[in-house]
Design an enzyme around this catalytic site. Structure first.
Site, PDB file in Angstrom:
ATOM      1  N   ASP A  35       0.830  -1.218   0.000  1.00  0.00           N
ATOM      2  CA  ASP A  35       0.000   0.000   0.000  1.00  0.00           C
ATOM      3  C   ASP A  35       0.860   1.262   0.000  1.00  0.00           C
ATOM      4  OD1 ASP A  35      -2.310  -1.603   0.274  1.00  0.00           O
ATOM      5  OD2 ASP A  35      -2.174  -1.526   2.448  1.00  0.00           O
ATOM      6  N   GLU A 202     -11.404  -1.646  -2.936  1.00  0.00           N
ATOM      7  CA  GLU A 202     -10.819  -0.826  -1.867  1.00  0.00           C
ATOM      8  C   GLU A 202      -9.739   0.070  -2.448  1.00  0.00           C
ATOM      9  OE1 GLU A 202      -9.394  -3.715   0.976  1.00  0.00           O
ATOM     10  OE2 GLU A 202      -8.058  -4.672  -0.462  1.00  0.00           O
TER      11      GLU A 202
END
Ligand SMILES: *[C@@H]1O[C@H](CO)[C@@H](O)[C@H](O)[C@H]1NC(C)=O
Ligand SMILES: *[C@@H]1O[C@H](CO)[C@@H](O)[C@H](O)[C@H]1NC(C)=O
Length: 323
Positions: A35, A202
């Protein structure tokens, strides 16, 4: 006729199979990149923030390295008193005025008991971050969304936070400026939703190019590929929708609404790249817009700790991002 047809088929096949450029080469510490959030300081030093290690900070003289680990952004864990306060996820960094704001998630895997926190620094360096704790974006069991995976977007001086993961998927809420708290009276609204299956969407990231606002997101399963690899095609991939507004009506290339499961694939598994996601877009002074993300290098290994930092240049000339 037959050879013309097979020529057309061959070029279609080639286009669909060889559509993605490999990531730019990366040197130094290119793992520990789950991420990622990428930003360049005015002195030319690049900083990379990533999930784990209380938000790991790496820095480098160029976007492609050599990357050096510098330490944890929030070494004492978050002030937010929830499970996960010592295992912070999914950072996002933005400079507003002369201050850097680092957003992070406090949660635990598969739980809706989550919150988004923020820390500030004037330099991005390790040991300079002050944790301010809760932004006011939070969720618990039964909420429409899961309050993780934040992305702050500045539309002029109006600031928005995009967030969400599974459940009701992607949401947006207006923030105060500077973005330490939700704007007074603001409510969260849905901007993207996959109605089918387990709503595997997401990691929203909003980016403006030309007249359009592009909403990038990750679809599929992110993690644990070494122990529990999903069926082919169910692993992470990066998709996009766009709108002429920052706040909604996002549609994909076929005109399908993002709020009804739309999404055009920007990057997916190819060659030795597997499960790219957790992406962001950064306008680099020398390379223009780049897509950065984490991925598994199938030649190295599938564990979360082996996720690598990938960068591809983006070509927006068709009105849609192509890597
Ligand atoms: C972390 O906690 C220690 C001990 O309480 C304290 O001395 C230190 O200043 C804290 N660090 C940060 C960055 O808040
Ligand atoms: C961007 O893509 C277009 C085709 O859509 C191509 O003509 C152009 O050369 C590309 N630009 C760069 C810089 O690669």
């Amino acid at each position: 006729m037959r050879s013309l047809l097979s020529g057309v088929l061959l070029s279609l096949w080639t286009a669909s199979v060889d559509a993605y450029a490999n990531p730019l080469s990366c040197s130094g510490t290119c793992t520990n990149a789950h991420d990622p959030a990428l930003i360049r300081r005015d002195d030319g030093t690049y900083f990379r923030f990533s999930t784990g290690g209380k938000i790991a900070i790496h820095s480098a003289p160029s976007m492609t390295g050599p990357w050096t680990y510098r330490g944890a952004a929030i070494p004492n864990g978050s002030k937010i008193d929830k499970k996960g306060k010592d295992d912070l996820w999914a950072p996002d960094v933005i400079k507003v005025g002369s201050t850097y704001y680092l957003f992070y998630s406090v949660s635990s895997f598969g739980s809706q008991d989550s919150a988004i926190g923020v820390a500030t620094s004037s330099s991005l360096d390790v040991n300079t971050w002050t944790d301010l704790g809760a932004t006011g974006v939070a969720s618990s069991s039964g909420k429409a969304y899961n309050a993780i995976d934040s992305n702050i977007f500045a539309d002029g001086s109006t600031l928005y936070m995009n967030f969400g993961s599974f459940w009701g998927d992607l949401y947006q809420v207006q923030m105060q400026n500077p973005p330490t708290k939700v704007a007074s009276g603001a409510s969260s609204k849905n901007i993207a939703y996959i109605p089918s299956g387990d709503h595997a969407q997401e990691a929203a990231f909003l980016y403006k190019n030309g007249n359009y606002y592009y909403l990038f997101f990750s679809v599929g399963k992110c993690c644990g590929y070494d122990t529990n690899r999903p069926a082919a095609g169910q692993e992470y991939k990066i998709q996009v929708c766009r709108s002429s507004s920052a706040t909604g009506n996002f549609v994909d290339k076929n005109g399908k609404k993002c709020a009804e499961g739309g999404g055009t694939t920007v990057l997916e598994s190819h060659d030795w790249v597997y499960g790219p996601g957790g992406q962001g877009v950064y306008t680099d002074p020398s390379n223009g817009p780049v897509l950065y993300y984490h991925y598994v290098d199938t030649r190295v290994g599938y564990a979360d700790g082996q996720k690598r930092f990938g960068i591809n240049k983006i070509n927006f000339s068709s009105g849609w991002p192509v890597v």
